[in-house]
Design a protein around this motif. Structure first.
Motif, PDB file in Angstrom:
ATOM      1  N   UNK A  66       0.904  -1.279  -0.210  1.00 41.66           N
ATOM      2  CA  UNK A  66       0.032  -0.048  -0.130  1.00 41.66           C
ATOM      3  C   UNK A  66       0.965   1.422  -0.155  1.00 41.66           C
ATOM      4  N   UNK A  67       0.602   2.161  -0.778  1.00 39.76           N
ATOM      5  CA  UNK A  67       1.435   3.374  -1.416  1.00 39.76           C
ATOM      6  C   UNK A  67       1.414   3.951   0.146  1.00 39.76           C
ATOM      7  N   UNK A  68       0.615   4.832   1.176  1.00 43.47           N
ATOM      8  CA  UNK A  68       0.987   5.337   1.710  1.00 43.47           C
ATOM      9  C   UNK A  68       2.054   4.341   3.026  1.00 43.47           C
ATOM     10  N   UNK A  69       1.479   2.835   3.479  1.00 39.78           N
ATOM     11  CA  UNK A  69       2.511   2.568   4.119  1.00 39.78           C
ATOM     12  C   UNK A  69       4.179   1.836   3.849  1.00 39.78           C
ATOM     13  N   UNK A 104       0.019   4.297  11.970  1.00 44.54           N
ATOM     14  CA  UNK A 104      -1.123   3.540  11.334  1.00 44.54           C
ATOM     15  C   UNK A 104      -1.987   3.713  12.116  1.00 44.54           C
ATOM     16  N   UNK A 105      -2.128   3.185  13.322  1.00 46.27           N
ATOM     17  CA  UNK A 105      -3.175   3.175  14.152  1.00 46.27           C
ATOM     18  C   UNK A 105      -4.113   4.856  13.983  1.00 46.27           C
ATOM     19  N   UNK A 106      -3.253   5.689  14.025  1.00 42.69           N
ATOM     20  CA  UNK A 106      -3.401   7.388  13.997  1.00 42.69           C
ATOM     21  C   UNK A 106      -4.359   7.472  12.391  1.00 42.69           C
ATOM     22  N   UNK A 107      -4.049   6.828  10.886  1.00 37.61           N
ATOM     23  CA  UNK A 107      -4.539   6.660   9.646  1.00 37.61           C
ATOM     24  C   UNK A 107      -5.992   6.217  10.249  1.00 37.61           C
ATOM     25  N   UNK A 108      -5.772   4.749  10.742  1.00 37.71           N
ATOM     26  CA  UNK A 108      -7.365   3.778  10.363  1.00 37.71           C
ATOM     27  C   UNK A 108      -7.936   4.472  11.812  1.00 37.71           C
ATOM     28  N   UNK A 109      -7.700   5.526  12.321  1.00 40.09           N
ATOM     29  CA  UNK A 109      -8.755   6.162  13.705  1.00 40.09           C
ATOM     30  C   UNK A 109      -9.334   7.563  12.786  1.00 40.09           C
TER      31      UNK A 109
END
Length: 210
Positions: A66-69, A104-109
């Motif tokens: 995934x480009x973001x990661x 990543x958790x921030x992105x998911x939130x």
């Protein structure tokens, strides 16, 4: 590509802009392993640094293409670099993992809040359950999961409402469409995001009913 306006193609089709489908555009999706590896390796080399093969393999696997990661891992490895004469190694990967997981958790939130604003957390959780045992399913199976989720919430579940919810999940990148042998399917936008949404929605509903 419509990075800033992901629903633009749908709006253009709605107003009859027939030129849109004839234009060249690039789909946004997962990178194959060699491309994800290059996206990590080349920017580091441009800055006169490198990454060892074992560390690169680990980062590519954890990014899932995934480009973001991929960007996040590369950014954190570069920010944590302390010895430009030594390639990044697996110890460097371990050192930055906590920050990658926090981001990543921030992105998911943030994605969860967008679903919440759209009134689609329950719908998204229902769709996530469809993908629990498979990373690809038919459009009708996704629509059926949306229909059932809406009915469980006591909401309208007519064809128009289901179609609107499907389109919104697509616009938010929660699901992606793929074509295989002329058949159209859906895949998770990010499987781990689906897990995050389903887990947090179930926790929220259990808390509300307690």
């Amino acid at each position: 590509m419509c990075l800033g306006t992901p629903d633009l193609p749908r709006h253009l089709r709605t107003i009859g802009a027939s030129f849109w489908d004839r234009g060249d555009h690039l789909p946004i999706g997962r990178l194959p392993p060699h491309a994800a590896a290059a996206a990590i390796r080349i920017p580091l080399e441009d800055r006169d640094w490198s990454i060892g093969p074992d560390a690169l393999r680990e980062v590519v696997e954890e990014s899932h293409g995934y480009p973001f990661f991929v960007q996040l891992w590369g950014e954190q490895l570069w920010a944590a670099s302390s010895n430009p004469d030594q390639p990044a190694c697996r110890a460097d990967v371990r050192r930055v993992r906590a920050e990658v997981e926090r981001r990543t958790d921030q992105f998911y939130a943030n994605r969860y809040m967008k679903l919440e604003e759209a009134g689609l957390t329950g719908v998204a959780a229902g769709v996530a359950a469809v993908f629990a045992d498979s990373q690809r399913t038919t459009i009708e199976q996704v629509r059926q999961a949306i229909r059932c989720s809406l009915e469980l919430q006591g909401r309208a579940a007519d064809s128009k409402t289901v179609e609107e919810a499907t389109a919104r999940l697509y616009d938010l990148g929660f699901i992606w469409s793929v074509v295989d042998q002329s058949a159209l399917y859906y895949e998770p936008g990010i499987p781990s995001l689906m897990t995050f949404v389903e887990r947090n929605y179930r926790a929220a509903t259990r808390g509300a009913s307690a």
